[in-house]
Design a protein around this motif. Structure first.
Motif, PDB file in Angstrom:
ATOM      1  N   GLN A  80       0.831  -1.200   0.000  1.00 27.96           N
ATOM      2  CA  GLN A  80       0.000   0.000   0.000  1.00 27.96           C
ATOM      3  C   GLN A  80       0.873   1.261   0.000  1.00 27.96           C
ATOM      4  O   GLN A  80       0.588   2.211  -0.739  1.00 27.96           O
ATOM      5  N   GLU A  81       1.929   1.256   0.784  1.00 28.18           N
ATOM      6  CA  GLU A  81       2.841   2.402   0.820  1.00 28.18           C
ATOM      7  C   GLU A  81       3.503   2.650  -0.533  1.00 28.18           C
ATOM      8  O   GLU A  81       3.816   3.782  -0.874  1.00 28.18           O
ATOM      9  N   ARG A  82       3.692   1.587  -1.305  1.00 23.24           N
ATOM     10  CA  ARG A  82       4.289   1.712  -2.638  1.00 23.24           C
ATOM     11  C   ARG A  82       3.242   2.016  -3.712  1.00 23.24           C
ATOM     12  O   ARG A  82       3.583   2.143  -4.889  1.00 23.24           O
ATOM     13  N   GLY A  83       1.976   2.104  -3.316  1.00 23.35           N
ATOM     14  CA  GLY A  83       0.911   2.415  -4.263  1.00 23.35           C
ATOM     15  C   GLY A  83       0.522   1.254  -5.160  1.00 23.35           C
ATOM     16  O   GLY A  83      -0.078   1.453  -6.216  1.00 23.35           O
ATOM     17  N   LEU A  84       0.805   0.029  -4.726  1.00 24.37           N
ATOM     18  CA  LEU A  84       0.522  -1.140  -5.554  1.00 24.37           C
ATOM     19  C   LEU A  84      -0.824  -1.792  -5.235  1.00 24.37           C
ATOM     20  O   LEU A  84      -1.359  -2.540  -6.056  1.00 24.37           O
ATOM     21  N   VAL A  85      -1.354  -1.522  -4.041  1.00 27.23           N
ATOM     22  CA  VAL A  85      -2.685  -2.017  -3.673  1.00 27.23           C
ATOM     23  C   VAL A  85      -3.452  -0.885  -3.007  1.00 27.23           C
ATOM     24  O   VAL A  85      -2.866   0.057  -2.474  1.00 27.23           O
ATOM     25  N   GLU A  86      -4.772  -1.006  -3.062  1.00 26.99           N
ATOM     26  CA  GLU A  86      -5.637  -0.080  -2.336  1.00 26.99           C
ATOM     27  C   GLU A  86      -6.592  -0.912  -1.504  1.00 26.99           C
ATOM     28  O   GLU A  86      -6.992  -2.001  -1.901  1.00 26.99           O
ATOM     29  N   ARG A  87      -6.941  -0.371  -0.342  1.00 28.39           N
ATOM     30  CA  ARG A  87      -7.846  -1.068   0.569  1.00 28.39           C
ATOM     31  C   ARG A  87      -9.001  -0.134   0.885  1.00 28.39           C
ATOM     32  O   ARG A  87      -8.793   0.991   1.312  1.00 28.39           O
ATOM     33  N   THR A  88     -10.199  -0.632   0.648  1.00 29.86           N
ATOM     34  CA  THR A  88     -11.396   0.172   0.870  1.00 29.86           C
ATOM     35  C   THR A  88     -12.395  -0.620   1.712  1.00 29.86           C
ATOM     36  O   THR A  88     -12.417  -1.854   1.651  1.00 29.86           O
ATOM     37  N   PRO A  89     -13.222   0.074   2.495  1.00 28.41           N
ATOM     38  CA  PRO A  89     -14.207  -0.633   3.324  1.00 28.41           C
ATOM     39  C   PRO A  89     -15.188  -1.438   2.466  1.00 28.41           C
ATOM     40  O   PRO A  89     -15.608  -0.988   1.394  1.00 28.41           O
ATOM     41  N   HIS A  90     -15.505  -2.622   2.939  1.00 26.85           N
ATOM     42  CA  HIS A  90     -16.513  -3.466   2.287  1.00 26.85           C
ATOM     43  C   HIS A  90     -17.854  -2.757   2.409  1.00 26.85           C
ATOM     44  O   HIS A  90     -18.157  -2.164   3.448  1.00 26.85           O
ATOM     45  N   PRO A  91     -18.699  -2.788   1.365  1.00 33.09           N
ATOM     46  CA  PRO A  91     -19.969  -2.057   1.423  1.00 33.09           C
ATOM     47  C   PRO A  91     -20.918  -2.516   2.538  1.00 33.09           C
ATOM     48  O   PRO A  91     -21.685  -1.713   3.055  1.00 33.09           O
ATOM     49  N   TRP A  92     -20.845  -3.795   2.923  1.00 33.95           N
ATOM     50  CA  TRP A  92     -21.766  -4.289   3.942  1.00 33.95           C
ATOM     51  C   TRP A  92     -21.083  -4.552   5.269  1.00 33.95           C
ATOM     52  O   TRP A  92     -21.646  -4.346   6.326  1.00 33.95           O
ATOM     53  N   HIS A  93     -19.877  -5.060   5.228  1.00 35.68           N
ATOM     54  CA  HIS A  93     -19.134  -5.424   6.437  1.00 35.68           C
ATOM     55  C   HIS A  93     -18.128  -4.322   6.736  1.00 35.68           C
ATOM     56  O   HIS A  93     -17.000  -4.355   6.283  1.00 35.68           O
ATOM     57  N   ARG A  94     -18.538  -3.354   7.495  1.00 37.10           N
ATOM     58  CA  ARG A  94     -17.732  -2.155   7.737  1.00 37.10           C
ATOM     59  C   ARG A  94     -16.338  -2.457   8.304  1.00 37.10           C
ATOM     60  O   ARG A  94     -15.404  -1.719   8.062  1.00 37.10           O
ATOM     61  N   GLY A  95     -16.187  -3.547   9.054  1.00 38.01           N
ATOM     62  CA  GLY A  95     -14.889  -3.870   9.641  1.00 38.01           C
ATOM     63  C   GLY A  95     -13.936  -4.566   8.685  1.00 38.01           C
ATOM     64  O   GLY A  95     -12.779  -4.779   9.010  1.00 38.01           O
ATOM     65  N   VAL A  96     -14.426  -4.914   7.500  1.00 35.87           N
ATOM     66  CA  VAL A  96     -13.608  -5.642   6.528  1.00 35.87           C
ATOM     67  C   VAL A  96     -13.144  -4.676   5.440  1.00 35.87           C
ATOM     68  O   VAL A  96     -13.941  -3.922   4.888  1.00 35.87           O
ATOM     69  N   LEU A  97     -11.850  -4.737   5.150  1.00 44.73           N
ATOM     70  CA  LEU A  97     -11.318  -3.936   4.049  1.00 44.73           C
ATOM     71  C   LEU A  97     -11.114  -4.825   2.835  1.00 44.73           C
ATOM     72  O   LEU A  97     -10.529  -5.904   2.935  1.00 44.73           O
ATOM     73  N   GLU A  98     -11.629  -4.378   1.703  1.00 48.15           N
ATOM     74  CA  GLU A  98     -11.391  -5.078   0.447  1.00 48.15           C
ATOM     75  C   GLU A  98     -10.059  -4.596  -0.115  1.00 48.15           C
ATOM     76  O   GLU A  98      -9.736  -3.416  -0.036  1.00 48.15           O
ATOM     77  N   THR A  99      -9.303  -5.518  -0.678  1.00 48.58           N
ATOM     78  CA  THR A  99      -7.985  -5.183  -1.203  1.00 48.58           C
ATOM     79  C   THR A  99      -7.963  -5.449  -2.700  1.00 48.58           C
ATOM     80  O   THR A  99      -8.406  -6.501  -3.156  1.00 48.58           O
ATOM     81  N   ARG A 100      -7.442  -4.470  -3.437  1.00 52.61           N
ATOM     82  CA  ARG A 100      -7.373  -4.586  -4.897  1.00 52.61           C
ATOM     83  C   ARG A 100      -6.046  -4.050  -5.407  1.00 52.61           C
ATOM     84  O   ARG A 100      -5.439  -3.177  -4.778  1.00 52.61           O
ATOM     85  N   LEU A 101      -5.639  -4.542  -6.551  1.00 48.90           N
ATOM     86  CA  LEU A 101      -4.463  -3.996  -7.224  1.00 48.90           C
ATOM     87  C   LEU A 101      -4.788  -2.612  -7.759  1.00 48.90           C
ATOM     88  O   LEU A 101      -5.883  -2.378  -8.257  1.00 48.90           O
ATOM     89  N   THR A 102      -3.834  -1.714  -7.669  1.00 50.61           N
ATOM     90  CA  THR A 102      -3.950  -0.420  -8.348  1.00 50.61           C
ATOM     91  C   THR A 102      -3.411  -0.628  -9.763  1.00 50.61           C
ATOM     92  O   THR A 102      -2.815  -1.685 -10.065  1.00 50.61           O
ATOM     93  N   PRO A 103      -3.571   0.343 -10.666  1.00 60.24           N
ATOM     94  CA  PRO A 103      -2.944   0.198 -11.984  1.00 60.24           C
ATOM     95  C   PRO A 103      -1.426  -0.035 -11.881  1.00 60.24           C
ATOM     96  O   PRO A 103      -0.878  -0.866 -12.611  1.00 60.24           O
ATOM     97  N   ALA A 104      -0.764   0.657 -10.957  1.00 65.17           N
ATOM     98  CA  ALA A 104       0.676   0.433 -10.768  1.00 65.17           C
ATOM     99  C   ALA A 104       0.935  -0.983 -10.239  1.00 65.17           C
ATOM    100  O   ALA A 104       1.927  -1.621 -10.612  1.00 65.17           O
ATOM    101  N   GLY A 105       0.050  -1.472  -9.380  1.00 66.46           N
ATOM    102  CA  GLY A 105       0.171  -2.829  -8.859  1.00 66.46           C
ATOM    103  C   GLY A 105      -0.004  -3.862  -9.951  1.00 66.46           C
ATOM    104  O   GLY A 105       0.710  -4.868  -9.994  1.00 66.46           O
ATOM    105  N   ARG A 106      -0.949  -3.627 -10.842  1.00 71.68           N
ATOM    106  CA  ARG A 106      -1.169  -4.539 -11.976  1.00 71.68           C
ATOM    107  C   ARG A 106       0.072  -4.581 -12.862  1.00 71.68           C
ATOM    108  O   ARG A 106       0.510  -5.641 -13.288  1.00 71.68           O
TER     109      ARG A 106
END
Length: 140
Positions: free
Chosen positions: A72-98
């Motif tokens: 995340q610090e390198r900008g390769l992934v982003e973590r966002t709150p799950h729409p229903w489970h507020r305590g869960v963060l969804e993790t995805r590749l950023t374009p730089a991560g891809r």
């Protein structure tokens, strides 16, 4: 009675694993092998939680937390709150991560192809079956 080294299959497996990891370590730079593994799993499972990602990568949740923090610090992934489970963060590749993943994966896949080419299709199937039996023997 002491078991001689030549009869310890665990040593053979460990040597093979260490050689594979050393070669992959060089191939996926500037990523680490754990970072590459996380990006690989994320490429297959966008939005996965950190806990599920840790299970997928066969590491502890604490180890995955460190890996994700660095990515995340390198900008390769982003973590966002799950729409229903507020305590869960969804993790995805950023374009730089891809982009980083694609570059590293091309090199890692070449290593896998090189190893695979050393065996016939039947030998690969047999090796997988033997490794499964090895693992099952440890669970008895």
């Amino acid at each position: 009675m002491k078991l001689p080294a030549e009869q310890r299959l665990g040593l053979d497996l460990k040597r093979a694993e260490q050689e594979l990891m050393a070669v992959k370590h060089e191939a996926v730079k500037p990523l680490t092998v754990p970072q590459y593994a996380a990006l690989y799993a994320l490429s297959e499972n966008p939005g996965i939680s950190a806990a599920a990602l840790a299970r997928e990568c066969l590491v502890t949740p604490q180890a995955m937390t460190v890996v994700l923090k660095n990515l995340q610090e390198r900008g390769l992934v982003e973590r966002t709150p799950h729409p229903w489970h507020r305590g869960v963060l969804e993790t995805r590749l950023t374009p730089a991560g891809r982009k980083a993943f694609d570059k590293a994966d091309a090199k890692a896949a070449a290593i896998e192809r090189r190893v695979s080419a050393a065996f016939s299709a039947q030998e690969r199937q047999q090796l997988r079956a033997l490794l499964t039996r090895f693992t099952e023997a440890l669970q008895d």
